[in-house]
Design an enzyme around this catalytic site. Sequence first.
Site, mmCIF file in Angstrom:
data_model
loop_
_atom_site.group_PDB
_atom_site.id
_atom_site.type_symbol
_atom_site.label_atom_id
_atom_site.label_comp_id
_atom_site.label_asym_id
_atom_site.label_seq_id
_atom_site.Cartn_x
_atom_site.Cartn_y
_atom_site.Cartn_z
ATOM 1 N N CYS A 166 1.036 -1.220 -0.029
ATOM 2 C CA CYS A 166 -0.185 -0.088 -0.046
ATOM 3 C C CYS A 166 1.015 1.112 0.075
ATOM 4 O O CYS A 166 2.063 1.295 0.743
ATOM 5 C CB CYS A 166 -0.736 0.047 1.136
ATOM 6 S SG CYS A 166 -2.037 -1.152 1.470
ATOM 7 N N ARG A 218 3.851 -0.089 -5.044
ATOM 8 C CA ARG A 218 3.489 -0.661 -3.654
ATOM 9 C C ARG A 218 2.027 -1.493 -3.621
ATOM 10 O O ARG A 218 1.716 -1.929 -2.463
ATOM 11 C CB ARG A 218 3.379 0.218 -2.633
ATOM 12 C CG ARG A 218 4.779 1.234 -2.493
ATOM 13 C CD ARG A 218 4.498 2.101 -1.783
ATOM 14 N NE ARG A 218 4.651 1.877 -0.300
ATOM 15 C CZ ARG A 218 5.464 1.481 0.489
ATOM 16 N NH1 ARG A 218 6.766 1.932 0.061
ATOM 17 N NH2 ARG A 218 5.488 1.036 1.663
ATOM 18 N N TRP A 274 -2.607 -2.613 -1.681
ATOM 19 C CA TRP A 274 -2.536 -4.047 -1.986
ATOM 20 C C TRP A 274 -3.204 -4.737 -0.647
ATOM 21 O O TRP A 274 -2.833 -4.696 0.309
ATOM 22 C CB TRP A 274 -1.018 -4.327 -1.614
ATOM 23 C CG TRP A 274 -0.660 -5.821 -2.190
ATOM 24 C CD1 TRP A 274 -0.425 -6.470 -3.381
ATOM 25 C CD2 TRP A 274 -0.318 -6.915 -1.077
ATOM 26 N NE1 TRP A 274 -0.067 -7.680 -3.235
ATOM 27 C CE2 TRP A 274 0.102 -8.199 -1.809
ATOM 28 C CE3 TRP A 274 -0.349 -7.146 0.129
ATOM 29 C CZ2 TRP A 274 0.225 -9.466 -1.253
ATOM 30 C CZ3 TRP A 274 -0.097 -8.269 0.670
ATOM 31 C CH2 TRP A 274 0.223 -9.398 -0.071
ATOM 32 N N ASN A 332 -1.332 2.115 5.817
ATOM 33 C CA ASN A 332 -0.395 0.941 5.260
ATOM 34 C C ASN A 332 -0.028 0.099 6.516
ATOM 35 O O ASN A 332 0.744 0.782 7.364
ATOM 36 C CB ASN A 332 0.758 1.677 4.538
ATOM 37 C CG ASN A 332 1.793 0.668 4.280
ATOM 38 O OD1 ASN A 332 1.564 -0.633 4.038
ATOM 39 N ND2 ASN A 332 3.002 1.049 3.977
ATOM 40 N N GLY A 333 -0.230 -1.169 6.538
ATOM 41 C CA GLY A 333 0.255 -1.841 7.601
ATOM 42 C C GLY A 333 -0.753 -2.993 7.871
ATOM 43 O O GLY A 333 -1.653 -3.177 7.146
ATOM 44 N N GLU A 376 16.648 -17.887 -8.980
ATOM 45 C CA GLU A 376 16.318 -16.566 -9.370
ATOM 46 C C GLU A 376 15.751 -16.752 -10.827
ATOM 47 O O GLU A 376 14.617 -16.118 -11.089
ATOM 48 C CB GLU A 376 17.540 -15.477 -9.144
ATOM 49 C CG GLU A 376 17.179 -14.228 -9.622
ATOM 50 C CD GLU A 376 15.977 -13.481 -9.098
ATOM 51 O OE1 GLU A 376 15.730 -13.911 -7.893
ATOM 52 O OE2 GLU A 376 15.851 -12.533 -9.348
ATOM 53 N N LYS A 391 12.021 -15.426 -11.643
ATOM 54 C CA LYS A 391 11.855 -13.879 -12.261
ATOM 55 C C LYS A 391 10.825 -14.673 -13.589
ATOM 56 O O LYS A 391 9.798 -13.899 -13.890
ATOM 57 C CB LYS A 391 13.192 -13.908 -12.928
ATOM 58 C CG LYS A 391 13.256 -12.219 -13.320
ATOM 59 C CD LYS A 391 13.672 -11.521 -12.203
ATOM 60 C CE LYS A 391 13.119 -11.695 -10.940
ATOM 61 N NZ LYS A 391 13.335 -10.919 -9.975
ATOM 62 N N GLU A 433 7.111 -15.332 -12.185
ATOM 63 C CA GLU A 433 6.346 -13.823 -11.709
ATOM 64 C C GLU A 433 5.937 -13.114 -12.505
ATOM 65 O O GLU A 433 4.886 -12.336 -12.444
ATOM 66 C CB GLU A 433 7.115 -13.328 -10.340
ATOM 67 C CG GLU A 433 8.406 -12.339 -10.764
ATOM 68 C CD GLU A 433 9.047 -11.782 -9.859
ATOM 69 O OE1 GLU A 433 8.389 -11.272 -8.819
ATOM 70 O OE2 GLU A 433 10.184 -11.635 -9.727
ATOM 71 N N HIS A 464 14.590 -37.703 -7.553
ATOM 72 C CA HIS A 464 14.034 -38.352 -6.461
ATOM 73 C C HIS A 464 12.532 -38.070 -6.190
ATOM 74 O O HIS A 464 12.110 -37.807 -5.158
ATOM 75 C CB HIS A 464 14.912 -37.882 -5.282
ATOM 76 C CG HIS A 464 16.161 -38.299 -5.226
ATOM 77 N ND1 HIS A 464 16.520 -39.780 -4.906
ATOM 78 C CD2 HIS A 464 17.296 -37.654 -5.730
ATOM 79 C CE1 HIS A 464 18.027 -39.996 -5.044
ATOM 80 N NE2 HIS A 464 18.376 -38.467 -5.577
ATOM 81 N N LYS A 477 5.414 -4.358 -4.706
ATOM 82 C CA LYS A 477 6.906 -4.179 -4.778
ATOM 83 C C LYS A 477 7.456 -4.715 -3.258
ATOM 84 O O LYS A 477 8.465 -4.917 -2.956
ATOM 85 C CB LYS A 477 7.500 -2.787 -5.153
ATOM 86 C CG LYS A 477 8.980 -2.633 -5.397
ATOM 87 C CD LYS A 477 9.489 -3.236 -6.380
ATOM 88 C CE LYS A 477 11.106 -3.121 -6.600
ATOM 89 N NZ LYS A 477 11.638 -4.324 -7.161
HETATM 90 C C1 F6R Z 1 11.019 -10.721 -6.848
HETATM 91 C C2 F6R Z 1 11.147 -9.810 -5.824
HETATM 92 C C3 F6R Z 1 10.763 -10.258 -4.315
HETATM 93 C C4 F6R Z 1 11.733 -9.385 -3.504
HETATM 94 C C5 F6R Z 1 11.359 -9.887 -2.161
HETATM 95 C C6 F6R Z 1 12.345 -9.017 -0.905
HETATM 96 O O1 F6R Z 1 11.405 -10.256 -8.280
HETATM 97 O O2 F6R Z 1 11.450 -8.671 -6.171
HETATM 98 O O3 F6R Z 1 10.952 -11.565 -4.321
HETATM 99 O O4 F6R Z 1 13.068 -9.699 -3.521
HETATM 100 O O5 F6R Z 1 9.917 -9.420 -1.611
HETATM 101 O O6 F6R Z 1 12.263 -7.825 -1.117
HETATM 102 P P1 F6R Z 1 13.404 -6.935 -0.639
HETATM 103 O O7 F6R Z 1 14.430 -6.964 -1.311
HETATM 104 O O8 F6R Z 1 12.759 -5.567 -0.838
HETATM 105 O O9 F6R Z 1 13.570 -7.123 0.938
#
Ligand code: F6R
Length: 593
Positions: free
Chosen positions: A2, A27, A75, A99-100, A468, A472, A475, A491, A588
């Site tokens: 948020c 956000r 969010w 937010n929270g 990773e 990527k 998502e 396995h 994010k």
């Molecule tokens: C994936 C992604 C998330 C963040 C995770 C941690 O592309 O961006 O998996 O890496 O939410 O976020 P931070 O780095 O902000 O603690």
Amino acid sequence: MCGIIGYIGKDNTVEVLLNGLYALEYRGYDSSGVAINIDNKISVIRSVGRVSKLEEEIKKLNIKDSIYGIAHTRWATNGEANINNAHPHKVGKVTLVHNGIIENANVLKRNLIKEGYQFNSDTDSEVIAAFLDYSLRDNSILDSIELLKRKLVGSYALGIIIDGSDELYALRKDSPLLIGIGNKGNFLASDITAIIKYTSDYILLDVGDVAILKNDSYEVYKENKKINKEILKSTSSNISNDKNGYSHHMLKEIMDEPQVISNLLDRYSNSDSWKELDLSEYKSIDIVACGSAMYAGLVGQVLLEEYAEIKTNVYAASEYRYKKKIYNDKTLVILISQSGETADTIAAMREVKKLGIDTLAIVNNSNSTIAREVDRKILTEAGVEIAVATTKAYVLQVCVLSLISYVTSYKKGLLKDKISYNDFYKLPDLVDLVIKNVDNYKEVISILSKSESCFFIGRGIDYAICMEGSLKLKEVSYIHSEAYQAGELKHGTISLIEKDIPVVAVITDKNLKEKTLSNLGEVESRGAKGIVITTEGLDDNDEHLKIVIKSTNRFLDSILVVCVLQLIAYYVALDRGCDIDKPRNLAKSVTVE
Ligand code: F6R
């Protein structure tokens, strides 16, 4: 999650709020809303979906300008994304954005219902508004806010309007909030990107601070006493929201990688600055992070153990908090976070600090809670990352861990390979080459974008990279993808292998090449479409579809492969028409546990 913004001043309030919401949309983007004061009456306008929908609604209303207002992009946590759950929430005299998460909202709600309050949403935020309204019956505004702070359990950043008062109120606990000080008015915002168009002067609110904003002045209180706070200045170069002509922020941020890597290397070109990177005093390291940041930690684990000979474990922050921790007298806990606001990583950091264990953060946002509270930090300085899926910040996290491993190994006299710091300087140009060679990845992109499921396999450091690459891809493209240690597939999971399912093998470690290739053979003989991403010199197997990158050294090859995987994820998502910068269900900054 948020984003919140508030404004009081002479500029067009609705315009300021909408611009702020667009900047904060990363956000959360389930619903959004504004509350503005028109002719001494608070009007709340809300909409489900993106901020652009809200803007359309507002345009239809043809409203007069307002002297102040608050706004929110959501969010969803408590309650689905519908109009009733969208913020702002108005109860009695109180209108607020939040937010929270309030953990004791249900208890408070039950008591407020007994007092005659009715609720229109499933949110904890509406409960905050009702509680404040209830307190205002017998108390001044500031006293009511103090009561509220004592009552709420959980995290919050709040922007509040109270009927009959021409001021905005702001307070926070754990969720981020700052106030902006402009020539034509004052702001509250979840982060500086929301207001940088109007001002670069801001004050970070600390837990417990209460700010009161008027159009030409502001005050900050702690426990009902006025306090002075330092005014900080933001340098706009670091927080541009611009896509620089690229179609998506994600692509723009991948394109930024050569430059931000080069900036990082420059910062450590002088060996005096290596003190920051030298961890030779530690006997064990726990790396604690979430998502991609944790996967960066997995790369770091391999390098720290192999080169610096320090026993290293990697944990998801959400698990670390609750596990039994076993430390020796020289343990370091490294927290990795782009935002510095990830709730689980913050909570883990606070717990570790309480136990008296040293903490080091690798963090991008220098104003964030983690950056402010940790014992020592290394800033990645990737600049603002707008795309929800991290790219350049992840790459810099890995670069920092590579540099730490290199420097610590060097200081301990363990560095056997002939690698000089100057070798790291090859990296920006090599990343640039990876980006320019995107045509070479077209066939792989086309295969993956037609699939509904795929696997990434690798061993050792290559497995860390696969984690990773797989995240990527899934998502941003919504293709089901799993990363596996190459030897583990048989396995159980191998039963999922069907005809033509793509299996991408990452091979940068020459000692593990033959093993991974034979694991790839196992799935190919069951119908899988094998794809190999490897480095020059390890590419002598002609039977596979291959992407070959220039080989450098073990500290750098993984970064180059990850850049390839980021580009593949981007172009697959583009082929599939996905909302690349704002994938469904995501936000994010994950500020809830
Ligand atoms: C994936 C992604 C998330 C963040 C995770 C941690 O592309 O961006 O998996 O890496 O939410 O976020 P931070 O780095 O902000 O603690």
